[in-house]
Design an enzyme around this catalytic site. Sequence first.
Site, PDB file in Angstrom:
ATOM      1  N   HIS A 145      14.886  12.094  19.946  1.00 17.65           N
ATOM      2  CA  HIS A 145      15.270  13.290  20.699  1.00 17.65           C
ATOM      3  C   HIS A 145      14.053  14.220  20.765  1.00 17.65           C
ATOM      4  CE1 HIS A 145      15.440  15.156  16.788  1.00 17.65           C
ATOM      5  NE2 HIS A 145      16.369  14.305  16.382  1.00 17.65           N
ATOM      6  N   GLU A 146      14.253  15.365  21.394  1.00 16.23           N
ATOM      7  CA  GLU A 146      13.140  16.281  21.649  1.00 16.23           C
ATOM      8  C   GLU A 146      12.431  16.697  20.338  1.00 16.23           C
ATOM      9  OE1 GLU A 146      10.415  17.962  23.766  1.00 16.23           O
ATOM     10  OE2 GLU A 146      11.948  16.675  24.673  1.00 16.23           O
ATOM     11  N   HIS A 180      11.819  14.726  17.704  1.00 17.27           N
ATOM     12  CA  HIS A 180      10.819  13.670  17.443  1.00 17.27           C
ATOM     13  C   HIS A 180       9.652  13.792  18.437  1.00 17.27           C
ATOM     14  CE1 HIS A 180      14.604  11.415  16.135  1.00 17.27           C
ATOM     15  NE2 HIS A 180      13.874  11.399  15.044  1.00 17.27           N
ATOM     16  N   GLY A 207       9.771  17.054  10.612  1.00 19.48           N
ATOM     17  CA  GLY A 207      10.452  18.261  11.087  1.00 19.48           C
ATOM     18  C   GLY A 207      10.984  19.082   9.914  1.00 19.48           C
ATOM     19  N   GLN A 208      11.002  20.400  10.117  1.00 23.13           N
ATOM     20  CA  GLN A 208      11.526  21.287   9.067  1.00 23.13           C
ATOM     21  C   GLN A 208      13.048  21.235   8.976  1.00 23.13           C
ATOM     22  OE1 GLN A 208       9.516  24.848  10.378  1.00 23.13           O
ATOM     23  NE2 GLN A 208       8.265  24.887   8.531  1.00 23.13           N
ATOM     24  N   LYS A 209      13.680  20.569   9.936  1.00 21.38           N
ATOM     25  CA  LYS A 209      15.146  20.423   9.879  1.00 21.38           C
ATOM     26  C   LYS A 209      15.559  19.797   8.548  1.00 21.38           C
ATOM     27  CE  LYS A 209      17.098  17.025  12.203  1.00 21.38           C
ATOM     28  NZ  LYS A 209      17.660  16.154  11.156  1.00 21.38           N
ATOM     29  N   VAL A 256      13.624  21.940  16.353  1.00 25.03           N
ATOM     30  CA  VAL A 256      13.905  22.056  17.791  1.00 25.03           C
ATOM     31  C   VAL A 256      15.420  22.128  17.940  1.00 25.03           C
ATOM     32  CG1 VAL A 256      13.631  20.990  20.064  1.00 25.03           C
ATOM     33  CG2 VAL A 256      11.816  20.767  18.360  1.00 25.03           C
ATOM     34  N   SER A 280      19.500  16.426  16.303  1.00 21.64           N
ATOM     35  CA  SER A 280      19.597  15.381  15.285  1.00 21.64           C
ATOM     36  C   SER A 280      20.234  14.161  15.934  1.00 21.64           C
ATOM     37  CB  SER A 280      20.482  15.875  14.136  1.00 21.64           C
ATOM     38  OG  SER A 280      20.913  14.778  13.350  1.00 21.64           O
TER      39      SER A 280
END
Length: 214
Positions: free
Chosen positions: A32-33, A35, A145-147, A174, A183
């Site tokens: 997804h955006e 990545h 990613g910080q997610k 994002v 996600s």
Amino acid sequence: MKIVNLIKDVKEEIRTYSGESIGFVPTMGYLHEGHLSLIRQSKKENRHTVVSIFVNPTQFGPAEDYDKYPRDIKRDERLMKELDVDLIFYPNTEEMYPKGFCTYVDVVRMGSVLCGQSRPTHFKGVTTVVIKLFNIIEPDIAYFGQKDAQQLIILKKMVEDLNLKVLIKAMPIVRDEDGLALSSRNSYLSKAEREAACFLPTALKKMQEQIRGG
Ligand code: PAF
């Protein structure tokens, strides 16, 4: 763009890069955006960009969603081609975990709190697969990613404790238009579940405003 399934073929390809900088984006696919933002950053900062796609069984617990984790390699390939990725490493499970595999890397304590309380083997699976990928690809910079905040902190600790030469770069979350962090697993959510999930970013934003306002 090359796609390879075998470790020996990745190593052979990496040798042709002759020491030029390598950016690496490890993923479990179904891109997804979020990545794609990591891949774009790697393209900006490195001569070569390598992406791995591997749904890693050791980071899933026995009752978790390994079998139904979303997969769409054709779509992923198309997206990566558009971004001009140099190399996709797309191994199968036997390639990464051959029969008799028994060596794990565990960042103790940090992996057993927060998410680790309900997923006791998860982070050990993540650190093990990521160090294997680092050893195979030998990147200069790896993008996360910080997610997945706890994953990021644990991976940084692993790099520090084991004196790895790779630099870990943390990239911003994002979000979708409704505020939910992108996600691959969002595809599981029903409309009602998605609406409920959106309370999380709303609540976090409110807390941030209140903290900033004293
Ligand atoms: O964040 C993920 O997608 C995975 O945990 C990772 C880092 C690719 C390891 O399997």
